[in-house]
Design an enzyme around this catalytic site. Structure first.
Site, short mmCIF file in Angstrom:
data_model
loop_
_atom_site.label_atom_id
_atom_site.label_comp_id
_atom_site.label_asym_id
_atom_site.label_seq_id
_atom_site.Cartn_x
_atom_site.Cartn_y
_atom_site.Cartn_z
N GLU A 29 1.13 -0.60 -4.97
CA GLU A 29 0.13 0.44 -5.23
C GLU A 29 0.78 1.81 -5.24
O GLU A 29 1.28 2.28 -4.21
CB GLU A 29 -0.96 0.43 -4.14
N ASP A 89 0.80 -1.22 0.00
CA ASP A 89 0.00 0.00 0.00
C ASP A 89 0.84 1.28 0.00
O ASP A 89 1.85 1.36 0.71
CB ASP A 89 -0.86 -0.02 1.28
C1 NOJ Z 1 -4.39 3.29 -0.35
C2 NOJ Z 1 -5.61 2.50 -0.03
O1 NOJ Z 1 -6.08 1.89 -1.20
C3 NOJ Z 1 -6.61 3.45 0.54
O2 NOJ Z 1 -7.85 2.84 0.73
C4 NOJ Z 1 -6.06 3.98 1.83
O3 NOJ Z 1 -6.96 4.90 2.35
C5 NOJ Z 1 -4.72 4.63 1.60
N1 NOJ Z 1 -3.84 3.80 0.84
C6 NOJ Z 1 -4.03 4.94 2.90
O4 NOJ Z 1 -3.59 3.78 3.48
#
Ligand code: NOJ
Ligand code: MG
Length: 702
Positions: A393, A327
């Site tokens: 991501e 993430d």
């Molecule tokens: C990316 C995640 O997909 C999202 O849902 C989240 O709020 C942020 N990262 C922060 O962790």
């Protein structure tokens, strides 16, 4: 004392001792003339066989079944038997050598096998909303009632659904212990499963059941921040805490004279115009948070913190987790000099849309961290059949920056960066053939050689696809991502065309992304769409569940669900997994056209008409440009939605075919002399060059 027993009991002393076997007596050998075959030297040792006397009377003209060793030896020394034996021996050796060479040859010509993360689509489960089967016992709910929050027992209950779909890889959004400020992306214990999801017992069971079905489980890994409720932060933010010294440098602390002395113009991703710095009165310092104030950024320059994160990865891999979706990697490091981010337009307020995040995103050093994790995952990928997958991501508007997360040849990173080009495409201006073709080519042209692409059109952070672009194009998008080279990912409910729920009462609303996170619509019965038996769902079920649900779509052969199933099964074909991808240009309306071809197999033409208007039907004449590659006709083998004029099994005339508006179709055809990738005029891509060998029935490198 018995003399021919090797073990003799010495009666006198009551002990067992060794004794030698006596020499045979001459009389015992001379009494019997076992065989009247003078050239056979038998009984050289002088022992007699108990059978020899009984057989001695039988006459034999040649070898016979049950002949004693002596007779066998006599025949086996005869020339004809020696020859026969040698020839047989030669044949055996030759066969073994041929088999070994064949195996070596097949190994040499075989391309590397594709792994699970390449052959199966990745299904994203938002556990809070998937299926509520359980509640923590201490809630004391009456029998039959559950807490309205999906859980891992719910996922276990629905595992057969993935078998039905043909999906083998499940990615679960965070299920760690969390106060749920950011729905689980605010973690208070990285090694614990939250009780609302069933705790560690449920996780152990889920991992086991997933593996028993031959499936794989991918977890979210959130390295940039923790919850402010994490014990690390509790200690770090309180100089009087007994573990303050241990944890004081776990987060990004910056001194300030007072609460107004904000270090710089860095803004948080969520609170938009709000500073990413929050004052902590106990330390009299600011801490940095790229997201909510309840999500303090970890200090990833601290090697102890980095080791903690490695340990967390080890912990889950030892539990059997197959991979991670990492993430918010772009946010991991910030510039130590703390200079203001450059502002785009100084006349406008400083917010995330009006700055260049030069010092807060994709800052130098992040790739070393990711490459280090990849190396760690590799250490846990050495057993046969075990590979720890990593997808990263990162949202950027710069393709090079995104693709940098593949790593380099020497320092590989994720198996692929998640591809957000289609998710971030503007529904008003970019959902057309030209833009889609441009986006696909943008990835394919820039991707490092030998790497693997991925495609997705929705997730938990973005409006659901049918709400963005309508159902027709949502189907088209599915056709596109399932037939492009690489791994498609989809979000729970995409397969039935779930839409945003924009009717969330204020008192139930949690987050700006609630509309795309409402409960899975399993059936049209009752009040809860099958999400639970009896509960108050944490987010209201979208009322369109009476029409849009799994059960009804199972029964409808033309439903979105059935279309997804057909696509997933099509995708198993070699030509989609390994074949060339060639983008074509069709001079007709708004139609995207591409070819999948693999020498030795029939080819596929994918046509997607992005025009949704009533007058959007398009007449395609492929022969205008591609005559030399195409036969006169092919066969329609897939349609995204049936319509009077286009159906599976129909002949497709390359010289003129009417493709209805917002439809995706696939045509199978036999190659002409030249394949598209051989012609030199088409833009084609392939991961590993392979051909299908019809004679051997295998795919080989070529
Ligand atoms: C990316 C995640 O997909 C999202 O849902 C989240 O709020 C942020 N990262 C922060 O962790
Ligand atoms: Mg950070």
């Amino acid at each position: 004392m018995s003399s021919n027993n090797a073990y003799v009991n010495d009666d006198a002393v009551g002990m067992t001792s060794f004794s030698t076997v006596p020499e045979p007596t001459s009389s015992s050998s001379s009494e019997v003339q076992p065989y009247e075959l003078d050239e056979v030297k038998i009984n050289e040792s002088g022992f007699k066989s108990s059978r020899s006397s009984s057989l001695s009377s039988i006459d034999h003209d040649g070898p016979y079944a049950g002949m004693p060793k002596e007779v066998l030896l006599k025949y086996s020394r005869q020339k004809k038997f020696v020859w026969a034996r040698n020839i047989l021996f030669g044949i055996v050796i030759l066969t073994i050598l041929t088999l070994i060479s064949l195996v070596i040859a097949i190994i040499v010509i075989s391309p590397p096998c594709l792994d699970y993360w390449q052959t199966s689509p990745i299904y994203q489960i938002y556990p809070k909303s998937f299926k509520d089967s359980w509640s923590p016992p201490d809630l004391g709910l009456p029998d039959g009632e559950t807490d309205g929050i999906g859980d891992l027992y719910g996922v276990i209950d629905q595992l057969s659904y993935f078998e039905e779909l043909g999906v083998r890889v499940l990615w679960l959004n965070p299920i760690y212990e969390s106060p749920q400020k950011d729905n689980g992306y605010d973690i208070s214990d990285f090694r614990a499963i939250d009780e609302t999801f069933g705790g560690m017992d449920a996780m152990d069971k889920l991992i086991e059941e997933i593996h028993n079905l031959g499936m794989k489980i991918v977890m979210d890994f959130v390295p940039n921040h923790s919850s402010n409720q994490h014990k690390w932060f509790q200690a770090s933010s309180d100089p009087n805490h007994e573990e303050y010294d241990t944890y004081k440098d776990y987060y990004m602390w910056v001194a300030g004279a007072n609460a107004n002395d904000i270090p710089n113009n860095w803004v948080s991703e969520f609170d938009n115009t709000t500073s990413a710095w929050t004052w902590n009165a106990a330390r009299e310092e600011f801490y940095y948070h790229g997201f909510y104030a309840e999500q303090p950024d970890l200090n990833l320059r601290n090697s102890v913190v980095k080791e903690e994160l490695r340990d967390i990865l080890r912990f889950w891999m030892e539990k059997g987790v197959d991979g991670f979706r990492c993430d918010a990697l772009a946010y991991m490091l910030e510039a130590e000099h703390l200079r203001d981010n450059p502002v785009v337009d100084s006349a406008l307020p400083v917010n995330k849309a009006n700055i260049y995040a030069d010092y807060t995103q994709n800052y130098k050093g992040v790739h070393d961290i990711v490459a280090d994790w990849r190396a760690l995952l590799d250490e846990y990928s050495t057993e046969p059949g075990v590979y720890r997958f990593m997808q990263t991501e990162v949202y950027t508007d710069n393709i090079e920056e995104t693709l940098r997360y593949y790593g380099t040849e020497r320092a590989p990173e994720g198996d692929f960066p998640m591809n957000f080009l289609l998710i971030t495409a503007d529904p008003d201006t970019e959902w057309n053939a030209t833009s889609m073709s441009g986006k696909v080519l943008e990835w394919m042209r820039n991707m490092p050689a030998g790497r693997w692409p991925s495609w997705t059109v929705s997730n938990h952070d973005n409006s659901r696809l049918p709400s963005r672009v309508g159902w027709g194009l949502a189907r088209c998008a599915a056709v596109m991502i399932m037939t492009l080279p690489g791994t498609p990912g989809f979000y729970y409910g995409d397969e039935i065309g779930m839409t945003d729920n924009n009717n969330i009462p204020a008192d139930q609303s949690n987050d700006f992304r609630d509309p795309e996170r409402t409960p899975m619509q399993w059936n049209g019965d009752g009040d809860f769409a099958g999400f639970c038996e009896n509960c108050e769902p944490w987010l209201p079920v979208n009322q369109d569940y009476v029409d849009i649900n799994v059960e009804d779509q199972r029964a409808d052969s033309d439903s979105m669900l059935q279309m997804y199933k057909r696509l997933i099964s099509l995708r198993q074909e070699m030509v989609y997994q390994r074949g060339y991808f060639c983008m074509l240009e069709v001079q007709a309306g708004n139609t995207l056209a591409f070819i999948r071809e693999l020498p030795g197999l029939s080819s596929r033409l994918v046509l997607i008409n992005f025009d949704e208007s009533a007058s959007g039907d398009s007449t395609i004449n492929m022969n205008l440009e591609y005559d030399r590659y195409l036969p006169a006709t092919g066969t329609v083998t897939f349609v995204s939605q049936s319509s009077g004029s286009v159906e599976v099994g129909r002949q497709f005339d390359f010289g003129g075919f009417a493709l209805p508006a917002s439809r995706g179709i696939i045509i199978d055809f036999e190659r002409q002399d030249t394949l598209f990738h051989e012609g030199g005029e088409n833009e084609c891509f392939i991961h590993t060059k392979v051909c299908y060998d019809k004679a051997l029935g295998i795919v080989k490198t070529c």
